[in-house]
Design an enzyme around this catalytic site. Structure first.
Site, mmCIF file in Angstrom:
data_model
loop_
_atom_site.group_PDB
_atom_site.id
_atom_site.type_symbol
_atom_site.label_atom_id
_atom_site.label_comp_id
_atom_site.label_asym_id
_atom_site.label_seq_id
_atom_site.Cartn_x
_atom_site.Cartn_y
_atom_site.Cartn_z
ATOM 1 N N GLY A 111 0.830 -1.198 0.000
ATOM 2 C CA GLY A 111 0.000 0.000 0.000
ATOM 3 C C GLY A 111 0.859 1.240 0.000
ATOM 4 N N ASN A 112 0.249 2.378 0.253
ATOM 5 C CA ASN A 112 1.022 3.620 0.290
ATOM 6 C C ASN A 112 0.412 4.574 1.310
ATOM 7 O OD1 ASN A 112 -0.888 5.536 -1.163
ATOM 8 N ND2 ASN A 112 -0.727 3.855 -2.627
ATOM 9 N N ARG A 113 1.020 5.729 1.463
ATOM 10 C CA ARG A 113 0.693 6.630 2.575
ATOM 11 C C ARG A 113 -0.457 7.591 2.302
ATOM 12 N NH1 ARG A 113 6.177 9.378 4.312
ATOM 13 N NH2 ARG A 113 4.789 10.336 5.838
ATOM 14 N N SER A 114 -1.113 7.484 1.181
ATOM 15 C CA SER A 114 -2.183 8.443 0.881
ATOM 16 C C SER A 114 -3.359 8.272 1.845
ATOM 17 C CB SER A 114 -2.657 8.247 -0.560
ATOM 18 O OG SER A 114 -3.677 9.164 -0.844
ATOM 19 N N ALA A 142 -3.788 7.650 -4.956
ATOM 20 C CA ALA A 142 -2.459 7.112 -5.234
ATOM 21 C C ALA A 142 -2.596 5.615 -5.510
ATOM 22 C CB ALA A 142 -1.543 7.355 -4.046
#
Ligand code: CTP
Ligand code: CA
Length: 229
Positions: free
Chosen positions: A33-36, A100
């Protein structure tokens, strides 16, 4: 209702905003995943509702209160996001890709949880590239509608500055506007405020100083409205 005395300049228009970050599961319990956080996407939705639009938000794993007055479609992976964006964009006047998407996903999903082995050897996880939704939305367009906005979180490096990277990205994507965040110092993610530069395919450059994401959202809609002729 009219908030902050904003004009109802999106009345009668359908706008679509993607928000959050996609997750690519490798087994039933783990994902890439990512930090958005989805904050900027939700601020865009709130601002568009205030300006009279019909708003569809395609939300990827956002843990925030739903923006009032918008339709929320929930998705998990980039593939889900892609499908829902194409559906929602079909009759849209403007599309903003604030989400994102994960650029890569595991080549395979393993049905059973990946276990540690006695020999302590870590698994190799093979990744494949995800489709570029923004590029596809631009490619699917047969007229000047929808106006399409991309986002870019960039860092400068030895080869080019943040703005140079962003100009190249805008040209590559073919969208009408690109909202550029400098993320060099861990800025932006999960915060209620940010600063940005809005680049236009028509060579315009607008700097938005550090402030609430709702203010940046309104500046983005201002730029969209100018391009809705
Ligand atoms: N985007 C998309 N689909 C993807 C990746 C990105 O639609 N698979 C969109 C994002 O929502 C954003 C824009 O493209 O609006 C730019 O995203 P960014 O990650 O900066 O671009 P990439 O082409 O993935 O380039 P990079 O290698 O810098 O990550
Ligand atoms: Ca990317």
């Amino acid at each position: 209702q009219v908030l902050e005395g904003r004009p109802q300049d999106l009345t009668g228009l359908h706008v679509v905003v993607s928000a959050g970050g996609t997750r690519e599961y490798l087994d039933p319990v783990r994902f890439l995943g990512n930090r958005s956080s989805g904050r900027q996407g939700y601020a865009l939705a709130e601002a568009a509702v205030a300006r009279g639009a019909r708003v569809t938000v395609v939300a990827a794993n956002v843990a925030l209160p739903d923006p009032a007055g918008a339709e929320i479609v929930r998705v998990v992976s980039t593939e889900d996001l892609r499908e829902q964006m194409h559906l929602a964009a079909a009759d849209a006047d403007a599309v903003v890709m604030a989400a994102a998407p994960a650029d890569f996903r595991p080549a395979e999903f393993v049905e059973a949880k990946i276990k540690k082995t006695a020999d302590g050897v870590a698994p190799d996880i093979h990744l494949v590239e995800n489709p570029d939704i923004l590029l596809e939305l631009v490619g699917a367009r047969t007229s000047k509608r929808p106006v399409i906005v991309g986002f870019a979180a960039e860092t400068g490096d030895a080869r080019a500055s943040v703005i140079e990277h962003a100009r190249a990205k805008l040209a590559r994507k073919g969208c009408d506007l690109l909202v550029v965040n400098d993320v060099s110092a861990g800025k932006v993610f999960g915060q209620d405020e940010s600063e940005a530069v809005i680049l236009g395919a028509d060579q315009t450059v607008e700097e938005i100083s550090y402030g609430p994401k709702i203010r940046l959202a309104h500046a983005i809609w201002d730029a969209v409205v100018q391009r809705l002729d």
